[in-house]
Design a protein around this motif. Sequence first.
Motif, PDB file in Angstrom:
ATOM      1  N   UNK A  40       0.825  -1.213   0.000  1.00  0.00           N
ATOM      2  CA  UNK A  40       0.000   0.000   0.000  1.00  0.00           C
ATOM      3  C   UNK A  40       0.860   1.265   0.000  1.00  0.00           C
ATOM      4  N   UNK A  41       1.884   1.295   0.849  1.00  0.00           N
ATOM      5  CA  UNK A  41       2.741   2.483   0.932  1.00  0.00           C
ATOM      6  C   UNK A  41       3.508   2.715  -0.365  1.00  0.00           C
ATOM      7  N   UNK A  42       4.038   1.652  -0.925  1.00  0.00           N
ATOM      8  CA  UNK A  42       4.799   1.742  -2.174  1.00  0.00           C
ATOM      9  C   UNK A  42       3.896   2.208  -3.316  1.00  0.00           C
ATOM     10  N   UNK A  43       2.704   1.612  -3.419  1.00  0.00           N
ATOM     11  CA  UNK A  43       1.745   1.998  -4.456  1.00  0.00           C
ATOM     12  C   UNK A  43       1.359   3.476  -4.325  1.00  0.00           C
ATOM     13  N   UNK A  44       1.115   3.908  -3.092  1.00  0.00           N
ATOM     14  CA  UNK A  44       0.712   5.296  -2.856  1.00  0.00           C
ATOM     15  C   UNK A  44       1.845   6.266  -3.180  1.00  0.00           C
ATOM     16  N   UNK A  45       3.076   5.895  -2.809  1.00  0.00           N
ATOM     17  CA  UNK A  45       4.228   6.752  -3.096  1.00  0.00           C
ATOM     18  C   UNK A  45       4.470   6.863  -4.597  1.00  0.00           C
ATOM     19  N   UNK A  46       4.348   5.747  -5.310  1.00  0.00           N
ATOM     20  CA  UNK A  46       4.503   5.798  -6.768  1.00  0.00           C
ATOM     21  C   UNK A  46       3.423   6.677  -7.388  1.00  0.00           C
ATOM     22  N   UNK A  47       2.198   6.555  -6.880  1.00  0.00           N
ATOM     23  CA  UNK A  47       1.102   7.370  -7.393  1.00  0.00           C
ATOM     24  C   UNK A  47       1.347   8.850  -7.176  1.00  0.00           C
ATOM     25  N   UNK A  48       1.908   9.194  -6.003  1.00  0.00           N
ATOM     26  CA  UNK A  48       2.189  10.594  -5.709  1.00  0.00           C
ATOM     27  C   UNK A  48       3.270  11.135  -6.644  1.00  0.00           C
ATOM     28  N   UNK A  49       4.314  10.348  -6.873  1.00  0.00           N
ATOM     29  CA  UNK A  49       5.398  10.782  -7.764  1.00  0.00           C
ATOM     30  C   UNK A  49       4.901  10.924  -9.193  1.00  0.00           C
ATOM     31  N   UNK A  50       4.030  10.020  -9.606  1.00  0.00           N
ATOM     32  CA  UNK A  50       3.474  10.086 -10.964  1.00  0.00           C
ATOM     33  C   UNK A  50       2.593  11.320 -11.137  1.00  0.00           C
ATOM     34  N   UNK A 107      12.103  -0.008   2.104  1.00  0.00           N
ATOM     35  CA  UNK A 107      11.167  -0.328   3.186  1.00  0.00           C
ATOM     36  C   UNK A 107      11.846  -1.260   4.175  1.00  0.00           C
ATOM     37  N   UNK A 108      12.109  -0.755   5.361  1.00  0.00           N
ATOM     38  CA  UNK A 108      12.725  -1.552   6.424  1.00  0.00           C
ATOM     39  C   UNK A 108      11.653  -1.900   7.450  1.00  0.00           C
ATOM     40  N   UNK A 109      11.469  -3.185   7.694  1.00  0.00           N
ATOM     41  CA  UNK A 109      10.479  -3.618   8.672  1.00  0.00           C
ATOM     42  C   UNK A 109      11.161  -4.065   9.956  1.00  0.00           C
ATOM     43  N   UNK A 110      10.761  -3.442  11.055  1.00  0.00           N
ATOM     44  CA  UNK A 110      11.242  -3.831  12.378  1.00  0.00           C
ATOM     45  C   UNK A 110      10.153  -4.572  13.142  1.00  0.00           C
ATOM     46  N   UNK A 111       9.074  -4.915  12.451  1.00  0.00           N
ATOM     47  CA  UNK A 111       7.970  -5.635  13.093  1.00  0.00           C
ATOM     48  C   UNK A 111       8.454  -7.009  13.568  1.00  0.00           C
ATOM     49  N   UNK A 112       8.135  -7.330  14.786  1.00  0.00           N
ATOM     50  CA  UNK A 112       8.591  -8.596  15.345  1.00  0.00           C
ATOM     51  C   UNK A 112       9.930  -8.485  16.048  1.00  0.00           C
ATOM     52  N   UNK A 170      17.661   9.001   1.388  1.00  0.00           N
ATOM     53  CA  UNK A 170      16.824   7.945   0.846  1.00  0.00           C
ATOM     54  C   UNK A 170      15.369   8.282   1.109  1.00  0.00           C
ATOM     55  N   UNK A 171      14.510   7.742   0.267  1.00  0.00           N
ATOM     56  CA  UNK A 171      13.083   7.865   0.502  1.00  0.00           C
ATOM     57  C   UNK A 171      12.545   6.466   0.750  1.00  0.00           C
ATOM     58  N   UNK A 172      11.461   6.387   1.496  1.00  0.00           N
ATOM     59  CA  UNK A 172      10.904   5.069   1.776  1.00  0.00           C
ATOM     60  C   UNK A 172      10.141   5.030   3.077  1.00  0.00           C
ATOM     61  N   UNK A 173      10.156   3.846   3.703  1.00  0.00           N
ATOM     62  CA  UNK A 173       9.287   3.591   4.842  1.00  0.00           C
ATOM     63  C   UNK A 173      10.017   2.747   5.886  1.00  0.00           C
ATOM     64  N   UNK A 174       9.739   3.032   7.158  1.00  0.00           N
ATOM     65  CA  UNK A 174      10.229   2.203   8.262  1.00  0.00           C
ATOM     66  C   UNK A 174       9.007   1.742   9.049  1.00  0.00           C
ATOM     67  N   UNK A 234       7.114   7.443   7.093  1.00  0.00           N
ATOM     68  CA  UNK A 234       7.230   7.631   5.647  1.00  0.00           C
ATOM     69  C   UNK A 234       8.114   8.839   5.385  1.00  0.00           C
ATOM     70  N   UNK A 235       9.144   8.671   4.564  1.00  0.00           N
ATOM     71  CA  UNK A 235      10.078   9.738   4.227  1.00  0.00           C
ATOM     72  C   UNK A 235      10.020   9.963   2.717  1.00  0.00           C
ATOM     73  N   UNK A 236       9.589  11.142   2.315  1.00  0.00           N
ATOM     74  CA  UNK A 236       9.444  11.480   0.902  1.00  0.00           C
ATOM     75  C   UNK A 236       9.874  12.927   0.682  1.00  0.00           C
ATOM     76  N   UNK A 237      10.035  13.291  -0.592  1.00  0.00           N
ATOM     77  CA  UNK A 237      10.233  14.691  -0.906  1.00  0.00           C
ATOM     78  C   UNK A 237       8.950  15.451  -0.592  1.00  0.00           C
ATOM     79  N   UNK A 238       9.097  16.729  -0.290  1.00  0.00           N
ATOM     80  CA  UNK A 238       7.973  17.519   0.212  1.00  0.00           C
ATOM     81  C   UNK A 238       6.768  17.488  -0.729  1.00  0.00           C
ATOM     82  N   UNK A 239       6.973  17.696  -2.016  1.00  0.00           N
ATOM     83  CA  UNK A 239       5.856  17.722  -2.964  1.00  0.00           C
ATOM     84  C   UNK A 239       5.154  16.375  -3.024  1.00  0.00           C
TER      85      UNK A 239
END
Length: 447
Positions: free
Chosen positions: A266-276, A374-379, A404-408, A422-427
């Motif tokens: 979901x996060x990856x899809x949403x980030x790609x959509x925002x960049x597009x 995307x780094x997962x620390x779950x568990x 870097x951009x992405x998610x923890x 979530x770490x992204x460029x401002x726009x």
Amino acid sequence: MMIGTLLRLGRRELHTIISRETIKPSSPTPSSLHTYNLSSLDQLIDQKYVSLILFYQNNGNSNLSAHDKAREIKKSLSQSLTRYYPFAGRLCTPTTTYVQCKDEGVVCVEAQNDRELKTFQHISEQDSNLDQLFPDSLDGTNIVGVQLNHFACGGMGVAVSMSHIIGDGCTLGSFVNYWASVTRYGSAGHEEVLPLNPHFICSPTTNSIRPEVKVINHGYANLIARNFVFPNTKLSELKNKVIALASSGPTPPIKNPTRVEVLTSLLYKTAMGAATKKSGCFKPSYLFMPMDIRNKFVEKLPQTTVGNLGSVMVVPTRHTTASSLHVIVAKIRDAKSQLEGIQSVQHAADNFKSLLTKLGNEESEDIAKRSYVCSSLCGFPYNKVDFGWGKPVGATLALKSEDKIGFVLKDTPDGDGIEAQVILEKEDMEIFENDNEMLSFCQINQL
């Protein structure tokens, strides 16, 4: 003795260094263990520090004063370093392939901060205020440094910086849990401590120097971070949506997707959509997912194994048709399956070097344009680290590296969901945080 004071004008913020000392192992390291060889995987890691801070409220669970807590935690650190003997060692040079383990000790700083604990509890690794909570005297040859932070509210922040060449996030988690266990029970011989004992891999001696790790400069600007909390009830709804999408199309069905798989998708899809939406056109994108491989070996390794036991899964998305939730989940699962059946550490290192070569030569130009980590620390056991005055109310794991951009992802303190930073460029973030589909599965906890 007061060592120094840092006054940040404008914010009227006072950060005082109370003491600085070196904590050595409570028992000397035997001469037979004076050299700890880095594994072939360790040697592929750049010299950075993995930094973890755990936040503890002053909630009355302990009769100890802040001074007494600091004294106890320093004593147990000394005891713990007897087991984790390489952590008290030094690298002879930043490029050597071994740690000299002659009980040089761990730098331990104690500091007083005039701000409330809650000010830092959800802080981003991008925030420069985080730096003051970690020891500042590590020169690259130190393996571990510790800082104990006392806040105005009476709470405490226990910060640990560990050289990445000695181990990964799992190694750091195992160490702090062992250290906390020793603190709780007062003796390294207590039966509750024994199951957490470190497991070391015997690596051969090498006369080479560690290779220089190539860093891709992405050139991102104006990076900002936001925290989003996804309750388990909403993650269950997201799982059902992914399963339904997969069953209604030509792709194979998806059974029992994990929380991390569907949320990453979901996060990856949403980030790609925002960049597009920002650029006006779709560009090939890449999802990088660091993965613990201790349980991917043919003979599984204990979770307390010290070292860099990880790999990276890469999920490319070259066309808009591959950006659907269920397609991304399917690709994540396929990449995960390819990590199974590792024969040895050398086998894992060879696979990782092949991946680095491919990324560095064939696709580096595209990757530099749009990639997400995307780094997962779950568990991971960070939320369970109890030094004797309760579990932490928050934890921040930061790896200072290239932009870097992405998610923890990490478990919420109550275990009832996942908190995503979530770490992204401002726009991109302005579009991302207003995405209706993403918002329907979460509650926002802004920094």
